[in-house]
Write a protein that holds these residues in place. Structure first.
Motif, PDB file in Angstrom:
ATOM      1  N   CYS A 161       0.841  -1.192   0.000  1.00 49.13           N
ATOM      2  CA  CYS A 161       0.000   0.000   0.000  1.00 49.13           C
ATOM      3  C   CYS A 161       0.882   1.250   0.000  1.00 49.13           C
ATOM      4  CB  CYS A 161      -0.980  -0.013   1.165  1.00 49.13           C
ATOM      5  SG  CYS A 161      -0.220  -0.089   2.797  1.00 49.13           S
ATOM      6  N   TYR A 162       0.358   2.357   0.487  1.00 48.15           N
ATOM      7  CA  TYR A 162       1.021   3.655   0.344  1.00 48.15           C
ATOM      8  C   TYR A 162       2.422   3.706   0.943  1.00 48.15           C
ATOM      9  CZ  TYR A 162      -0.072   4.504   5.274  1.00 48.15           C
ATOM     10  OH  TYR A 162      -0.136   4.418   6.643  1.00 48.15           O
ATOM     11  N   ASP A 163       2.670   2.966   2.013  1.00 50.29           N
ATOM     12  CA  ASP A 163       3.961   3.054   2.690  1.00 50.29           C
ATOM     13  C   ASP A 163       4.959   2.016   2.191  1.00 50.29           C
ATOM     14  OD1 ASP A 163       2.772   0.819   3.674  1.00 50.29           O
ATOM     15  OD2 ASP A 163       2.873   1.385   5.782  1.00 50.29           O
ATOM     16  N   GLY A 164       4.609   1.271   1.143  1.00 52.31           N
ATOM     17  CA  GLY A 164       5.517   0.267   0.607  1.00 52.31           C
ATOM     18  C   GLY A 164       5.467  -1.055   1.358  1.00 52.31           C
ATOM     19  N   ASN A 165       4.728  -1.114   2.462  1.00 50.01           N
ATOM     20  CA  ASN A 165       4.576  -2.354   3.217  1.00 50.01           C
ATOM     21  C   ASN A 165       3.294  -3.063   2.789  1.00 50.01           C
ATOM     22  OD1 ASN A 165       6.884  -1.779   4.774  1.00 50.01           O
ATOM     23  ND2 ASN A 165       5.678  -0.493   6.154  1.00 50.01           N
ATOM     24  N   ASN A 166       3.140  -4.305   3.209  1.00 51.83           N
ATOM     25  CA  ASN A 166       1.902  -5.014   2.938  1.00 51.83           C
ATOM     26  C   ASN A 166       0.726  -4.282   3.554  1.00 51.83           C
ATOM     27  OD1 ASN A 166       3.244  -7.024   1.555  1.00 51.83           O
ATOM     28  ND2 ASN A 166       3.351  -8.391   3.303  1.00 51.83           N
ATOM     29  N   LEU A 170       2.050  -4.525  10.428  1.00 49.63           N
ATOM     30  CA  LEU A 170       2.202  -3.738  11.646  1.00 49.63           C
ATOM     31  C   LEU A 170       2.862  -2.390  11.363  1.00 49.63           C
ATOM     32  CD1 LEU A 170       3.549  -6.586  13.984  1.00 49.63           C
ATOM     33  CD2 LEU A 170       1.178  -5.858  13.708  1.00 49.63           C
ATOM     34  N   ASN A 171       2.621  -1.446  12.246  1.00 49.66           N
ATOM     35  CA  ASN A 171       3.365  -0.179  12.304  1.00 49.66           C
ATOM     36  C   ASN A 171       3.285   0.643  11.026  1.00 49.66           C
ATOM     37  OD1 ASN A 171       4.243  -1.075  14.858  1.00 49.66           O
ATOM     38  ND2 ASN A 171       6.056  -2.042  13.991  1.00 49.66           N
ATOM     39  N   HIS A 172       2.092   0.840  10.498  1.00 52.68           N
ATOM     40  CA  HIS A 172       1.944   1.735   9.348  1.00 52.68           C
ATOM     41  C   HIS A 172       2.199   3.177   9.785  1.00 52.68           C
ATOM     42  CE1 HIS A 172       0.421  -1.129   6.409  1.00 52.68           C
ATOM     43  NE2 HIS A 172      -0.384  -1.625   7.336  1.00 52.68           N
ATOM     44  N   PRO A 173       2.946   3.946   8.997  1.00 50.22           N
ATOM     45  CA  PRO A 173       3.117   5.373   9.312  1.00 50.22           C
ATOM     46  C   PRO A 173       1.826   6.146   9.067  1.00 50.22           C
ATOM     47  CG  PRO A 173       4.149   4.867   7.211  1.00 50.22           C
ATOM     48  CD  PRO A 173       3.693   3.558   7.795  1.00 50.22           C
ATOM     49  N   GLY A 174       1.748   7.343   9.617  1.00 51.15           N
ATOM     50  CA  GLY A 174       0.553   8.153   9.424  1.00 51.15           C
ATOM     51  C   GLY A 174       0.432   8.699   8.021  1.00 51.15           C
ATOM     52  N   GLY A 206       6.469   8.846   6.384  1.00 55.61           N
ATOM     53  CA  GLY A 206       6.509   9.162   7.809  1.00 55.61           C
ATOM     54  C   GLY A 206       7.111   8.031   8.621  1.00 55.61           C
ATOM     55  N   ALA A 207       7.278   8.287   9.904  1.00 52.62           N
ATOM     56  CA  ALA A 207       7.845   7.295  10.807  1.00 52.62           C
ATOM     57  C   ALA A 207       6.806   6.227  11.137  1.00 52.62           C
ATOM     58  CB  ALA A 207       8.329   7.972  12.087  1.00 52.62           C
ATOM     59  N   ALA A 208       7.288   5.004  11.371  1.00 53.53           N
ATOM     60  CA  ALA A 208       6.404   3.897  11.721  1.00 53.53           C
ATOM     61  C   ALA A 208       5.737   4.168  13.073  1.00 53.53           C
ATOM     62  CB  ALA A 208       7.184   2.594  11.764  1.00 53.53           C
ATOM     63  N   ARG A 209       4.481   3.773  13.187  1.00 54.10           N
ATOM     64  CA  ARG A 209       3.745   3.989  14.431  1.00 54.10           C
ATOM     65  C   ARG A 209       3.149   2.676  14.904  1.00 54.10           C
ATOM     66  NH1 ARG A 209       0.360   9.176  13.077  1.00 54.10           N
ATOM     67  NH2 ARG A 209       2.021  10.633  12.596  1.00 54.10           N
ATOM     68  N   GLY A 210       3.403   2.357  16.157  1.00 53.87           N
ATOM     69  CA  GLY A 210       2.883   1.124  16.731  1.00 53.87           C
ATOM     70  C   GLY A 210       1.378   1.102  16.856  1.00 53.87           C
ATOM     71  N   SER A 211       0.748   2.278  16.844  1.00 55.72           N
ATOM     72  CA  SER A 211      -0.713   2.328  16.975  1.00 55.72           C
ATOM     73  C   SER A 211      -1.421   1.966  15.677  1.00 55.72           C
ATOM     74  CB  SER A 211      -1.153   3.736  17.397  1.00 55.72           C
ATOM     75  OG  SER A 211      -0.626   4.069  18.660  1.00 55.72           O
ATOM     76  N   ASN A 212      -0.700   2.035  14.554  1.00 50.95           N
ATOM     77  CA  ASN A 212      -1.335   1.815  13.256  1.00 50.95           C
ATOM     78  C   ASN A 212      -1.142   0.391  12.755  1.00 50.95           C
ATOM     79  OD1 ASN A 212      -2.205   4.417  13.299  1.00 50.95           O
ATOM     80  ND2 ASN A 212      -0.860   5.172  11.711  1.00 50.95           N
ATOM     81  N   ASP A 213      -1.440  -0.572  13.613  1.00 49.72           N
ATOM     82  CA  ASP A 213      -1.442  -1.981  13.203  1.00 49.72           C
ATOM     83  C   ASP A 213      -2.809  -2.321  12.618  1.00 49.72           C
ATOM     84  OD1 ASP A 213       1.050  -2.044  14.348  1.00 49.72           O
ATOM     85  OD2 ASP A 213       0.394  -3.052  16.182  1.00 49.72           O
TER      86      ASP A 213
END
Length: 204
Positions: A119-124, A128-132, A136-143
């Motif tokens: 998706c937008y951040d290059g991760n699946n 876990l830890n999608h940036p806002g 942006g920096a990875a965030r533990g709240s955005n799992d």
């Protein structure tokens, strides 16, 4: 695609200001749509100091796939009037066409879920830890993944708790996402129906 549009429409209905949702047709298999996101939250300012410029939102792109399945059955007047099949089966074909459309498995939609693409951040998408926002920096709240569990009231409560913590571009911005549906295979349909119609759900 329908779930996305319905969710956006429902979210707009909860906003303070009047909004207009426009459904635009497309003749392309895939398109990129801008995802501006929400403006940044207010910033504290000193007495007599000017207000700081706020970020207007992330300019990420969201890829939407447009596919339509369908078809018609042509029956001539001659064939209809000369139909010798038992119970006039030719004419009944038309009434069976609608239910067959409904039974058609939408493999395109489910492949988006099961393939778990980036998706937008290059991760699946499910990870876990999608940036806002993009970059942006990875965030533990955005799992947005919770695996190796059985569909149960406890698992559903855990997922709702994860969703409640999602943050936007600003770490102080809660997205306030409300889960409305469970997407599951038919083998879990009965379980999902029971969970979503239960009076009380235990907290995980």
């Amino acid at each position: 695609k329908g779930l996305l549009i319905d969710s956006y429409s429902a979210a707009l209905a909860d906003t303070t200001y009047q909004e207009i949702t426009v459904v635009d047709s497309s003749d392309s298999d895939a398109e990129d749509y801008p995802s501006m996101g929400a403006p940044a939250l207010p910033k504290q300012k000193g007495e007599g100091m000017p207000y700081a410029n706020l970020n207007s939102g992330s300019p990420d792109n969201v890829k939407v796939t447009n596919y339509t399945y369908g078809g018609i059955i042509e029956l001539t007047n001659e064939a209809d009037s000369d139909d010798k099949t038992p119970g006039k089966a030719l004419r009944k074909q038309a009434s069976e066409l609608g239910p067959n459309h409904a039974k058609h498995k939408d493999k395109v939609f489910y492949s988006l879920l099961t393939a778990n693409g980036t998706c937008y951040d290059g991760n699946n998408f499910f990870s876990l830890n999608h940036p806002g926002y993009n970059g942006g920096a990875a965030r533990g709240s955005n799992d947005n993944i919770y695996t190796n569990v059985t569909m149960s009231a406890n698992a559903l409560a855990t997922v709702l708790g994860i969703i409640a913590q999602w943050e936007g571009a600003d770490p102080d911005q809660d997205l306030d996402v409300i889960a409305e549906r469970i997407v599951c295979p038919k083998t879990l349909q009965g379980t999902a129906f029971g969970l979503t119609n239960a009076d009380l759900l235990p907290l995980a």
